[in-house]
Design an enzyme around this catalytic site. Structure first.
Site, PDB file in Angstrom:
ATOM      1  N   GLN A   1     -13.036  45.835 -52.540  1.00  0.00           N
ATOM      2  CA  GLN A   1     -11.976  46.737 -52.065  1.00  0.00           C
ATOM      3  C   GLN A   1     -11.013  45.874 -51.259  1.00  0.00           C
ATOM      4  O   GLN A   1     -11.248  45.583 -50.095  1.00  0.00           O
ATOM      5  CB  GLN A   1     -12.585  47.866 -51.241  1.00  0.00           C
ATOM      6  CG  GLN A   1     -13.644  48.674 -51.996  1.00  0.00           C
ATOM      7  CD  GLN A   1     -13.074  49.498 -53.136  1.00  0.00           C
ATOM      8  OE1 GLN A   1     -12.228  50.359 -52.932  1.00  0.00           O
ATOM      9  NE2 GLN A   1     -13.495  49.207 -54.373  1.00  0.00           N
TER      10      GLN A   1
ATOM     11  N   ARG B   1     -10.425  51.831 -47.127  1.00  0.00           N
ATOM     12  CA  ARG B   1      -9.349  50.941 -47.556  1.00  0.00           C
ATOM     13  C   ARG B   1      -9.159  51.076 -49.071  1.00  0.00           C
ATOM     14  O   ARG B   1     -10.054  51.529 -49.801  1.00  0.00           O
ATOM     15  CB  ARG B   1      -9.650  49.499 -47.187  1.00  0.00           C
ATOM     16  CG  ARG B   1     -10.852  48.917 -47.863  1.00  0.00           C
ATOM     17  CD  ARG B   1     -11.331  47.599 -47.228  1.00  0.00           C
ATOM     18  NE  ARG B   1     -10.295  46.649 -46.982  1.00  0.00           N
ATOM     19  CZ  ARG B   1      -9.871  46.338 -45.743  1.00  0.00           C
ATOM     20  NH1 ARG B   1     -10.457  46.862 -44.691  1.00  0.00           N
ATOM     21  NH2 ARG B   1      -8.899  45.469 -45.591  1.00  0.00           N
TER      22      ARG B   1
ATOM     23  N   ALA C   1     -10.798  59.022 -49.122  1.00  0.00           N
ATOM     24  CA  ALA C   1     -11.258  57.961 -50.019  1.00  0.00           C
ATOM     25  C   ALA C   1     -10.156  56.933 -50.278  1.00  0.00           C
ATOM     26  O   ALA C   1      -9.011  57.092 -49.853  1.00  0.00           O
ATOM     27  CB  ALA C   1     -11.758  58.568 -51.319  1.00  0.00           C
ATOM     28  N   HIS C   2     -10.510  55.908 -51.016  1.00  0.00           N
ATOM     29  CA  HIS C   2      -9.577  54.805 -51.251  1.00  0.00           C
ATOM     30  C   HIS C   2      -8.344  55.239 -52.040  1.00  0.00           C
ATOM     31  O   HIS C   2      -8.418  56.034 -52.946  1.00  0.00           O
ATOM     32  CB  HIS C   2     -10.246  53.603 -51.927  1.00  0.00           C
ATOM     33  CG  HIS C   2     -11.050  53.875 -53.146  1.00  0.00           C
ATOM     34  ND1 HIS C   2     -11.803  52.883 -53.742  1.00  0.00           N
ATOM     35  CD2 HIS C   2     -11.253  54.986 -53.882  1.00  0.00           C
ATOM     36  CE1 HIS C   2     -12.405  53.382 -54.795  1.00  0.00           C
ATOM     37  NE2 HIS C   2     -12.096  54.643 -54.905  1.00  0.00           N
ATOM     38  N   ASN C   3      -7.221  54.669 -51.619  1.00  0.00           N
ATOM     39  CA  ASN C   3      -5.950  54.865 -52.306  1.00  0.00           C
ATOM     40  C   ASN C   3      -5.392  56.270 -52.220  1.00  0.00           C
ATOM     41  O   ASN C   3      -4.470  56.619 -52.949  1.00  0.00           O
ATOM     42  CB  ASN C   3      -6.046  54.412 -53.773  1.00  0.00           C
ATOM     43  CG  ASN C   3      -6.428  52.950 -53.855  1.00  0.00           C
ATOM     44  OD1 ASN C   3      -7.565  52.607 -54.184  1.00  0.00           O
ATOM     45  ND2 ASN C   3      -5.513  52.088 -53.485  1.00  0.00           N
TER      46      ASN C   3
END
Lengths: 345, 345, 345
Positions: B198, B218, B239-241
């Protein structure tokens, strides 16, 4: 090296009636399946009686109804589950913590730490905080300024209690629990959120247990209150100005929104939710995964769970939920038409 | 010893119109129910007007519609709730933190800490990290290498920010919040999961508040982005993004799956969820306990809550959800049969 | 200064077939949208083939089906998503931690710390704990007495592992995770809850990842077990005596109640829940927001989601859920009446 107890010793301390050889010694408690000959086991539900035949336990705890279900040495109790808890506590005392302040701990000016209390490595106790007799503040805990903690508290590592909170005796708080963080108070003003200062406290009674990573916000103006004997599992969120009544037990991942009052002796299942500004009566049971959106005035059991099925079946069924109102209208029309057909006959 | 303000002083600073005695002094803000004579209180909803008659408050904040609902000294505001927030902030300024680095804090090589910033006991600041003016890094916080935090941040104890994150000004982050942990990126390969590094960051704008034990992952490749003025309650999982648009407010225990974009000025109720790779428009309101499984293109209010009832009633009703499709088929057949019967008449 | 790899080097290490110029050098991996000429990108779903035309990437990873979808230098793989993961790991190695114990860390008597392990600032390692080769214990972590951690573990800041737990090799645990806290075991006795000591352990296999603020409780009597290759996202709650089978992956905010066994290679969606004392077969997929209330004996996909709609539509439809049983009775009556009318014809 384990301490052992004779059955007769246990009954002398904890009550109950010994049947069979009271001289049998046990060192530990275990499930019927895994117990060995120096272990005591227990049967708390007659449904599992058959397991008694296969256990290697040296002794068992039974309810009155199962008193004769085995020839093993046994203690008979009115409440075998509570008796099991007491025997386990007897056989598994908590390790004593050494009194005193670890050299790596940081203690604020004016903090009052009882001489029998234990402040572990890297813990931080804020200015003017009070730590009661025999309380253990675990590694990395932070106790806010002017917070008061009673006697015999056990805080596991990394518990944070913010400033000005009031905690009774015998608190158990597990790692990562946060007590006294700001409630979620914001006001919209010309396109921006303004923060509403959270100036209330968290006030916690005696004999409360708080699970790992559970969060309890301080009140906006008045206090958030957790009454005596409340038991909270892990990852519960208690919002500002909630009041949880004495002896209520709440399972993991539950969220309780602001200013809601929950009664005494309630039980809330895992991942349930309760909206804000509601009143829940005493002795209410709420099922897992259930959202309570209105006050509950009457004791009893409440639920709202969508039953699961294979995804293909769920898909076929769930699609109709968006048309339930139309469906009901179609049913009404049919009922009228049937009435009309019947009249014509 | 509390600072007191005359009503006239408050209105001079914060606007609003004084009615009655502007010389009245107040030291604290309180609810109508609990206010004393040296307190100012407020009414933000005309529905509770009757409570005005019983308050012991020395003064009140009212909206224009309620301007004449009491004879108490009062300030009239277009937005009494925001006005209350401002008065409370005036009466309850945050305690000043002492600038400087506590001797027990650990500072990595090349870290840049503004001279006005405060690094509390046992905090750790990583190599090359930057801490802006007047920012307060609480006890036990960990700031990752090369992370940049703007000015006037207030991190409560035990906040963790991983490496390489970018944080704007005025961040408030409550205890146990985690920013920049790895997103949940795994790929199945011949019966084993492989971890996907990540390598994105978390980028946070200005004026953001993050609740206790909330987690923001991240990005996998690109960044996770929290825009200006976003307010996140406790125990939220981002969560990511994910991208959360400016001035969106999210209540506790919400989960937002990867790569979803949420618009500006949205409001999400407690324990709601949003699946991954979706787009939520601006000004969308999502009810508590609601799962959003498709993108929402249009502003408005959305819900999906199973209404609770007594468990015995729930059981009788819920069982039919697994047969809803059959039920609809039976209804269709009946409609055809009724048509057929009508034709025969 | 970034290390660069030729396509041919990558294929030599990781397998796959190079098409086009194998001499092209890449330094980083990026999405098709954001890649630059020194980046390698990837296409894992033919649906997005059109994006290949617009990428500035210097090279791409493709599946066999898309081998000819671009003229860019490329590596063809049977499993381009796993290949992407491997390339990203190659280009983004974890920073090496310095072996040794930071002077601010606190190490208990008799703890065995491998010479290649790294104990970061303010971490606390309990008495008799064992830390394996190349393991990294992050800032502020607390490792309980007599807990054993294998090799190559990476604990991010503020992970807490209680006493007596057993952890395999290659654990990744993110900030705020709590392993080994007491299960929620209480027994009601004459109006008071008695605590049931939690004397089991948490036993974790190899290659497990645990997300930020996830909690895993120790067993009441027997152990809680997480088998090899299990991947847990953030804010998951695993109750006492749960067993999670090898290679199962669980998304964020899931709650698993006590004594439930989950099979191997299962996948559980975000915010789902599984009640206690259930058995879930291998290869079961559970949708997000779904509560599993009975054991699942058969592999497959299961769901229980209430579909969302505009709040005004939801309100009209949901009200009927409390009357579904009556509705079904009305339908039965109509069916009988229609039969009766048909007979009369």
């Amino acid at each position: 090296m384990d301490t052992s107890y004779r059955l007769a010793d246990i009954a002398a301390r904890l009550g109950g009636r010994v049947l069979g050889d009271g001289e049998v010694r046990v060192t530990q408690i275990a499930t019927l399946e895994n117990a060995q000959s120096n272990h005591i086991s227990f049967l708390t539900n007659s449904k599992y009686r058959a397991q008694l035949a296969h256990t290697s336990a040296g002794a068992v705890i039974l309810g009155e109804a199962d008193a004769d279900a085995t020839g093993l040495p046994r203690i008979i109790s009115d409440n075998p589950y509570a008796y099991f808890a007491r025997v386990s506590a007897l056989l598994n005392p908590l390790p004593e913590a050494r009194p005193g302040v670890h050299p790596s701990a940081v203690i604020g000016a004016g903090a009052q730490i009882d001489a029998t209390a234990s402040i572990a490595a890297t813990a931080v106790v804020g200015e003017g905080a009070v730590i009661g007799a025999h309380s253990v503040i675990g590694e990395g805990c932070c106790i806010g300024a002017h917070t008061v903690i009673g006697s015999h508290a056990r805080l596991y590592p990394r518990v944070v209690i913010y400033h000005d909170c009031i905690i009774g005796d015998n608190l158990i708080a597990h790692a990562g629990a946060v007590i006294g963080s700001d409630g979620f108070g914001i006001a919209m003003d010309e396109g921006h959120w303004i923060k509403i200062p959270q100036i209330g406290r968290v006030v916690i009674g005696n004999d409360v247990e708080i699970g790992a990573n559970t969060t309890i916000d301080r009140g906006a103006l008045d206090d958030t209150v957790i009454e005596d004997g409340v038991k909270l599992d892990n990852q519960i969120q208690v919002a500002h100005n909630v009041r949880i009544g004495a002896h209520t037990a709440i399972a993991g991942c539950v969220g309780i929104a602001g200013s809601t009052t929950i009664g005494r002796y309630c039980r809330v299942g895992g991942s349930a939710g309760i909206l804000g500004h509601l009143h829940i009566a005493d002795h209410v049971e709420i099922a897992a995964f259930t959202l309570i959106g209105k006050s509950i005035r009457e004791a009893g059991s409440y639920a709202a769970i969508f039953p699961f099925s294979k995804t293909e079946d769920w898909r076929k069924n769930a699609v109709h939920l968006r048309h339930l109102d139309d469906l009901v209208k179609r049913i009404k029309i049919m009922e009228q038409e049937i009435e009309s057909l019947k009249r014509k006959d």
